[in-house]
Scaffold this active site. Structure first.
Site, PDB file in Angstrom:
ATOM      1  N   GLU A 115       0.846  -1.206   0.000  1.00  0.00           N
ATOM      2  CA  GLU A 115       0.000   0.000   0.000  1.00  0.00           C
ATOM      3  C   GLU A 115       0.875   1.247   0.000  1.00  0.00           C
ATOM      4  OE1 GLU A 115      -4.217  -1.516   1.915  1.00  0.00           O
ATOM      5  OE2 GLU A 115      -2.841  -0.482   3.243  1.00  0.00           O
ATOM      6  N   HIS A 241      -9.433   9.575   2.116  1.00  0.00           N
ATOM      7  CA  HIS A 241      -8.986   8.448   1.287  1.00  0.00           C
ATOM      8  C   HIS A 241      -9.154   8.864  -0.165  1.00  0.00           C
ATOM      9  CE1 HIS A 241      -8.392   4.488  -0.382  1.00  0.00           C
ATOM     10  NE2 HIS A 241      -8.107   4.016   0.812  1.00  0.00           N
ATOM     11  N   ARG A 287      -1.250   8.916   1.229  1.00  0.00           N
ATOM     12  CA  ARG A 287      -2.613   9.309   0.881  1.00  0.00           C
ATOM     13  C   ARG A 287      -2.864  10.795   0.738  1.00  0.00           C
ATOM     14  NH1 ARG A 287      -5.886   5.195   4.578  1.00  0.00           N
ATOM     15  NH2 ARG A 287      -5.180   3.498   3.272  1.00  0.00           N
ATOM     16  N   HIS A 348     -12.000   9.815   5.786  1.00  0.00           N
ATOM     17  CA  HIS A 348     -11.762   8.399   6.060  1.00  0.00           C
ATOM     18  C   HIS A 348     -11.328   8.112   7.490  1.00  0.00           C
ATOM     19  CE1 HIS A 348     -10.689   4.295   5.082  1.00  0.00           C
ATOM     20  NE2 HIS A 348      -9.420   4.495   5.380  1.00  0.00           N
ATOM     21  N   ARG A 383      -1.620   9.382   8.730  1.00  0.00           N
ATOM     22  CA  ARG A 383      -1.462   7.952   9.043  1.00  0.00           C
ATOM     23  C   ARG A 383      -1.010   7.175   7.819  1.00  0.00           C
ATOM     24  NH1 ARG A 383      -5.020   3.373   8.442  1.00  0.00           N
ATOM     25  NH2 ARG A 383      -6.554   4.786   7.556  1.00  0.00           N
TER      26      ARG A 383
HETATM   27  P1  FAD Z   1     -14.601   1.172  15.388  1.00  0.00           P
HETATM   28  O1  FAD Z   1     -14.241  -0.085  14.755  1.00  0.00           O
HETATM   29  O2  FAD Z   1     -15.187   2.222  14.533  1.00  0.00           O
HETATM   30  O3  FAD Z   1     -15.642   0.848  16.542  1.00  0.00           O
HETATM   31  C1  FAD Z   1     -16.326   1.886  17.220  1.00  0.00           C
HETATM   32  C2  FAD Z   1     -17.454   1.300  18.017  1.00  0.00           C
HETATM   33  O4  FAD Z   1     -17.990   2.279  18.874  1.00  0.00           O
HETATM   34  C3  FAD Z   1     -18.621   0.794  17.181  1.00  0.00           C
HETATM   35  O5  FAD Z   1     -19.045  -0.416  17.733  1.00  0.00           O
HETATM   36  C4  FAD Z   1     -19.691   1.865  17.384  1.00  0.00           C
HETATM   37  O6  FAD Z   1     -21.000   1.403  17.253  1.00  0.00           O
HETATM   38  C5  FAD Z   1     -19.401   2.258  18.805  1.00  0.00           C
HETATM   39  N1  FAD Z   1     -19.901   3.578  19.191  1.00  0.00           N
HETATM   40  C6  FAD Z   1     -19.628   4.783  18.644  1.00  0.00           C
HETATM   41  N2  FAD Z   1     -20.285   5.752  19.329  1.00  0.00           N
HETATM   42  C7  FAD Z   1     -20.958   5.137  20.315  1.00  0.00           C
HETATM   43  C8  FAD Z   1     -21.831   5.582  21.349  1.00  0.00           C
HETATM   44  N3  FAD Z   1     -22.152   6.876  21.533  1.00  0.00           N
HETATM   45  N4  FAD Z   1     -22.368   4.661  22.175  1.00  0.00           N
HETATM   46  C9  FAD Z   1     -22.091   3.344  22.021  1.00  0.00           C
HETATM   47  N5  FAD Z   1     -21.282   2.870  21.070  1.00  0.00           N
HETATM   48  C10 FAD Z   1     -20.720   3.759  20.235  1.00  0.00           C
HETATM   49  N6  FAD Z   1      -7.524   0.608   8.858  1.00  0.00           N
HETATM   50  C11 FAD Z   1      -6.507  -0.250   8.627  1.00  0.00           C
HETATM   51  O7  FAD Z   1      -5.566  -0.323   9.415  1.00  0.00           O
HETATM   52  N7  FAD Z   1      -6.537  -1.059   7.531  1.00  0.00           N
HETATM   53  C12 FAD Z   1      -7.557  -1.035   6.625  1.00  0.00           C
HETATM   54  O8  FAD Z   1      -7.555  -1.792   5.679  1.00  0.00           O
HETATM   55  C13 FAD Z   1      -8.609  -0.122   6.841  1.00  0.00           C
HETATM   56  N8  FAD Z   1      -9.637  -0.037   5.965  1.00  0.00           N
HETATM   57  C14 FAD Z   1     -10.697   0.771   6.255  1.00  0.00           C
HETATM   58  C15 FAD Z   1     -11.798   0.774   5.401  1.00  0.00           C
HETATM   59  C16 FAD Z   1     -12.922   1.529   5.716  1.00  0.00           C
HETATM   60  C17 FAD Z   1     -14.101   1.532   4.786  1.00  0.00           C
HETATM   61  C18 FAD Z   1     -12.933   2.295   6.893  1.00  0.00           C
HETATM   62  C19 FAD Z   1     -14.142   3.099   7.266  1.00  0.00           C
HETATM   63  C20 FAD Z   1     -11.836   2.313   7.746  1.00  0.00           C
HETATM   64  C21 FAD Z   1     -10.715   1.551   7.422  1.00  0.00           C
HETATM   65  N9  FAD Z   1      -9.601   1.537   8.265  1.00  0.00           N
HETATM   66  C22 FAD Z   1      -8.569   0.672   8.011  1.00  0.00           C
HETATM   67  C23 FAD Z   1      -9.606   2.254   9.532  1.00  0.00           C
HETATM   68  C24 FAD Z   1      -9.947   1.275  10.664  1.00  0.00           C
HETATM   69  O9  FAD Z   1     -10.946   0.404  10.216  1.00  0.00           O
HETATM   70  C25 FAD Z   1     -10.442   1.979  11.913  1.00  0.00           C
HETATM   71  O10 FAD Z   1      -9.594   3.029  12.249  1.00  0.00           O
HETATM   72  C26 FAD Z   1     -10.493   1.001  13.077  1.00  0.00           C
HETATM   73  O11 FAD Z   1     -11.265  -0.101  12.714  1.00  0.00           O
HETATM   74  C27 FAD Z   1     -11.074   1.681  14.294  1.00  0.00           C
HETATM   75  O12 FAD Z   1     -11.327   0.728  15.272  1.00  0.00           O
HETATM   76  P2  FAD Z   1     -11.992   1.186  16.628  1.00  0.00           P
HETATM   77  O13 FAD Z   1     -12.172  -0.046  17.437  1.00  0.00           O
HETATM   78  O14 FAD Z   1     -11.228   2.297  17.196  1.00  0.00           O
HETATM   79  O15 FAD Z   1     -13.403   1.811  16.198  1.00  0.00           O
HETATM   80  C1  SIN Z   2      -7.693   0.686   2.230  1.00  0.00           C
HETATM   81  O1  SIN Z   2      -7.933  -0.515   2.119  1.00  0.00           O
HETATM   82  O2  SIN Z   2      -7.362   1.427   1.303  1.00  0.00           O
HETATM   83  C2  SIN Z   2      -7.813   1.289   3.570  1.00  0.00           C
HETATM   84  C3  SIN Z   2      -6.584   1.062   4.314  1.00  0.00           C
HETATM   85  C4  SIN Z   2      -6.490   1.977   5.493  1.00  0.00           C
HETATM   86  O3  SIN Z   2      -7.340   2.810   5.732  1.00  0.00           O
HETATM   87  O4  SIN Z   2      -5.478   1.859   6.195  1.00  0.00           O
END
Ligand code: FAD
Ligand code: SIN
Length: 546
Positions: A115, A241, A287, A348, A383
């Site tokens: 990537e 993104h 990015r 993103h 990032r």
């Molecule tokens: P999240 O996984 O977002 O979880 C947050 C949780 O909090 C959810 O369950 C939500 O419902 C809950 N929540 C929020 N507000 C409240 C509230 N008020 N009350 C109760 N619950 C609440 N990162 C990578 O490293 N590699 C990738 O390939 C990648 N691809 C991505 C693709 C997409 C489409 C997206 C959107 C992001 C991607 N990212 C990627 C970024 C990465 O997915 C996130 O940064 C990471 O998953 C965040 O994890 P988290 O546990 O912090 O939050």
């Molecule tokens: C992607 O698959 O392009 C997302 C990867 C990331 O957000 O780190």
């Protein structure tokens, strides 16, 4: 209304919340609060994968250096070294939880993807649905753990501190005692009282009109932490993104960077490649550079999108390597084995967040933060791709080790936590105005606080969002709680905090680019942007003229 007492309260069921919960459950009772179904999270939609050093030609130093290069001088080296060094062990642990990552043919070695910004192949992935593979397995393990209770359709409203309990705070530090939580199916607000509260509510992509993030990502944790008095940092660094599907019905579906890592190229409407004009790494530049290049091309041409050409990957490999993207595009009648994909950038990932140390501890005692909501210093001003799942995994594990070790010495939360007070509030009939406010904030942020900023645009955004914020606060005080109202209040808060951070950084660095200060200024701005005051106390918000 009920009071539920537990040892560990986990807000959010993404990779950060679930990792912490599974480890904390060995030491006490855990409640996981989650807004919708437990699987609904940014984690579930992650495509590309998790960056980590498994390749024979790779080293920890190279991963550290790539991360620092992307972060443009604002990363904390120690945080990066911790994340990189502990990564492989944590990823192997995910496989113990059942996650099956793609392997090289006839072997047990991970098939590593490439990537932008990475100098080696190091992206561990499950085809193009890595997040779902991780999320499903963590949830399955959590559901089977008798010390963990998952509360779906429960929305955290506000953290409980001395302020709610009515205690005089003689010590300098604020303490967290849990959270007020809205059960959205039964219209009830409960007190979840906990010795430790773990904030893992994820990102804030919904603050922008176009985003890869699902509807849950309304920045609730950032806003709650700000209201509780926690220190936040670097919210100007919203990552856009470069490539999301441009289609009227597709709501910014992500086209993974892994596609460019496998050879796909960007083209303009004439079919010409353009990335070589912007960076020698071309499609695999970090990015911020690719997103700005697309933005510049669109402004120059007046077109609505550019195009991704996947033909270098080979038509027969595409459905097998990227099944999710292939099938999703087919739903929109685009056969990506033959046709170009129209793409545009979208909001993103939030690189800043609630300031947390390497064990998740925030400036509020017994309030921890990890994952996208947190600011550990890993990402700096931009990032590196696929470092966020890794950061969430590594620091949630560390947070669990430290906080479970001290749980016996933490006092029970006070008996005197009052139930939620909704006296004097009424059901409002102005919900349509709230919907409009939400859309207006998102549009203002997209138009004026997007990929390219300026003093004029930030000022305009500030004046308008401030007005909406003040109206929403007024409405909130008088109105019975709904999830939409909680989210709107948080969106308005986070939008203002982002504008505030962006206005303080009078230079361009990483994801923050402003036409008024197009160069980086290391003399004055090689530092984080901190928010230490509650949003309503910022002069910036109260004084309509500044
Ligand atoms: P999240 O996984 O977002 O979880 C947050 C949780 O909090 C959810 O369950 C939500 O419902 C809950 N929540 C929020 N507000 C409240 C509230 N008020 N009350 C109760 N619950 C609440 N990162 C990578 O490293 N590699 C990738 O390939 C990648 N691809 C991505 C693709 C997409 C489409 C997206 C959107 C992001 C991607 N990212 C990627 C970024 C990465 O997915 C996130 O940064 C990471 O998953 C965040 O994890 P988290 O546990 O912090 O939050
Ligand atoms: C992607 O698959 O392009 C997302 C990867 C990331 O957000 O780190």
């Amino acid at each position: 209304m009920a009071r539920i007492d537990i040892d560990f309260l986990v807000l959010g069921s993404g990779i950060a919340g679930l990792t912490y919960a599974l480890k904390a459950a060995k030491f006490g009772s855990v409640a996981i609060i989650t807004k919708k179904k437990d699987i609904e999270s940014n984690t579930n939609y992650a495509q590309g994968g998790i960056a980590s050093v498994f390749g024979k030609d790779d080293t920890f130093d190279l991963h550290v250096e790539d991360t620092l290069a992307s972060g443009k001088g604002l990363n904390k080296r120690e945080a990066v070294e911790i994340m990189v060094g502990e990564g492989p062990e944590r990823i192997n642990e995910l496989t113990d939880f059942g996650a099956q990552f793609t392997l090289q043919q006839n072997s047990k070695i991970f098939d590593l993807g490439m990537e932008g910004g990475h100098s080696r192949k190091r992206i561990v992935h499950a085809k193009d649905y890595t997040g779902n593979e991780i999320e499903r397995n963590l949830i399955k393990t959590a559901r089977n753990n008798h010390n963990i209770e998952i509360y779906e359709n429960h929305c955290a409203i506000d953290l409980i501190t001395e302020h709610q309990v009515g205690q005089k705070n003689f010590s300098k530090s604020t303490h967290c005692y849990g959270c007020y939580v809205f059960d959205t199916l039964h219209d009830e607000i409960h007190v979840f009282a906990a010795k430790v509260t773990f904030l893992a509510t994820g990102g804030a992509g919904q603050v922008y009109l176009h985003t890869t993030n699902p509807g849950i990502a309304t920045g609730d944790g950032l806003a709650m932490a700000n209201r509780a008095g926690a220190v936040l940092a670097n919210l100007e660094f919203m990552q856009f993104h470069p490539t999301t599907l441009y289609h009227p019905d597709a709501s910014s579906f992500l086209i993974s960077e892994a596609v460019r890592g496998a050879g796909a190229v960007l083209r303009d409407e004439m079919g010409e490649q353009f990335m070589q004009k912007y960076d020698k790494r071309e499609e695999l530049a970090p990015r911020d550079i690719v997103a700005r290049a697309i933005d510049a091309e669109l402004k120059k041409s007046g077109n609505e999108c550019v195009y991704l050409d996947l033909s270098p990957i080979g038509a027969k490999n595409i459905p097998q390597k990227f099944p999710q993207i292939y099938n999703k595009c087919l739903e929109y009648k685009i056969d990506i084995t033959k046709e170009l994909i129209p793409v545009v950038p979208a909001a993103h990932y939030m690189c800043g967040g609630v300031v947390a140390d390497y064990s998740g501890q925030t400036s509020v005692v017994n309030l921890l933060a990890c994952g996208e909501v947190a600011h550990t210093g890993v990402h700096g001003a931009n990032r590196l791709a696929s470092n966020s799942l890794l950061e969430a995994l590594v620091f949630s594990h560390r947070a669990a080790i430290v906080s479970t070790g001290s749980i016996k010495s933490i006092a029970q939360p006070p008996d005197a936590i009052p139930p939620w007070d909704d006296s004097g509030t009424l059901n409002a009939d102005e919900w349509v105005l709230l919907r409009h406010d939400r859309q207006e904030i998102r549009k203002l942020m997209w138009d004026y606080v997007g990929i390219v900023r300026s003093n004029f645009r930030l000022g305009r955004a500030k004046r308008r969002i401030k007005m909406i914020f003040q109206e929403v606060e007024e409405f909130y005080r008088k109105t019975t709680i709904t999830e939409g109202l909680v989210e709107l209040r948080n969106l308005a808060t986070v939008a203002l905090l982002i504008v505030r951070c962006a206005s303080m950084r009078k230079e361009s660095r990483g994801l923050h680019f402003t036409t008024d200060y197009p160069l980086s200024d290391d003399t004055h701005y090689l530092r984080d942007t901190f928010i230490q005051q509650k949003v309503q106390d910022l002069n910036f918000v109260m004084n309509i003229n500044n």
